[in-house]
Design a protein around this motif. Structure first.
Motif: not given
Length: 269
Positions: A42-44, A56, A237
């Motif tokens: 997930s980007q969160w 990431w 992030t």
């Protein structure tokens, strides 16, 4: 006599074990969550992660700002360690073997940064360097970090010196060595665990320092914790989780090195 586990009742022993396990889980779970979030797709910052990825980490290591901040942190921590040892070693000798008036007061002054709230030290150091025009420089980072790291280094070396039998050093002098040679060849090897521990403590204090670093930072020079702090205020992030994981990993590596050095010293002793 201390109560040993074998002398405890079964219920008390199981209760103590369960309590210890719960405390350990309570302390380690946040660290585990951060590590897992650094691999989340997930980007969160969502837990549990919907999937797993290494992108990431790729973003972290390909981002020049993150890498520059990590290198600044490493450089500041290494310089802080060297300076803390260079100041702490002669200071510890003076405090342990010196017979001058005010020795207890000097020891209290050296350990004062461990008692005074860090924000007070940060404001005072910032005001000083702002007046001198040194804010936002590597020099300001190192000096401010040495202030808070030095007490840990001095205490570690003092403890090793107090455990060292000075008569061994005196015997080396009687056998023909100069006083300096006796210290270098006899005393220093004996107090090496204290030197290693003091250096590692100084490194960790500098590596994780946030409050002082925020005060000393500039747009062109900031440590990794400062970069994490500024990024947290803008965007949540998983790259922040990656930076946190790397901070934890290096801290854990330093602790492992300290444990290995301590065991080797005990084996030789």
């Amino acid at each position: 006599m201390l109560l040993s586990p074998n002398a405890m009742g079964r219920g008390l022993r199981y209760g103590l074990t369960a309590t210890t396990a719960l405390i350990a889980v309570f302390l380690l779970l946040p660290i585990l969550f951060i590590v897992l979030l650094s691999f989340g797709s997930s980007q969160w910052l969502v837990f549990p992660p919907p999937g797993w990825t290494l992108k990431w980490y790729g973003q972290f290591f390909s981002n020049a700002q993150w890498m520059d901040s990590a290198l600044v942190s490493l450089k500041v921590a290494m310089l802080t360690t060297l300076c803390a040892l260079a100041i702490g070693l002669p200071s510890a000798f003076a405090l342990v073997r010196g017979k001058f008036p005010g020795r207890e007061l000097l020891y209290a002054l050296f350990t004062l940064p461990m008692i005074v709230p860090l924000v007070i030290i940060a404001v005072a150091v910032y005001a000083l360097f702002l007046k001198l025009g040194y804010t936002g420089t590597l020099f300001a980072f190192v000096v401010s970090h040495v202030i808070v790291a030095l007490p840990f280094t001095i205490i570690s070396i003092i403890n090793s010196l107090k455990l060292f039998d000075q008569s061994i050093e005196d015997a080396a002098v009687i056998c023909g060595a100069t006083h300096l040679q006796a210290i270098v060849k006899v005393t220093f090897p004996a107090i090496r665990p204290g030197l290693v521990s003091g250096g590692l403590f100084a490194f960790l204090v500098s590596w994780d320092e946030v409050v002082l670093s925020v005060m000393m930072a500039s747009p062109g020079l900031q440590t990794l914790p400062v970069k994490m702090w500024t990024t947290l205020r803008q965007d949540l992030t998983p790259v922040i989780a990656v930076a946190s994981t790397l901070l934890i990993a290096l801290s854990l590596l330093v602790m492992i090195i300290a444990a290995i050095a301590r065991r080797r010293a005990e084996a030789k002793g």
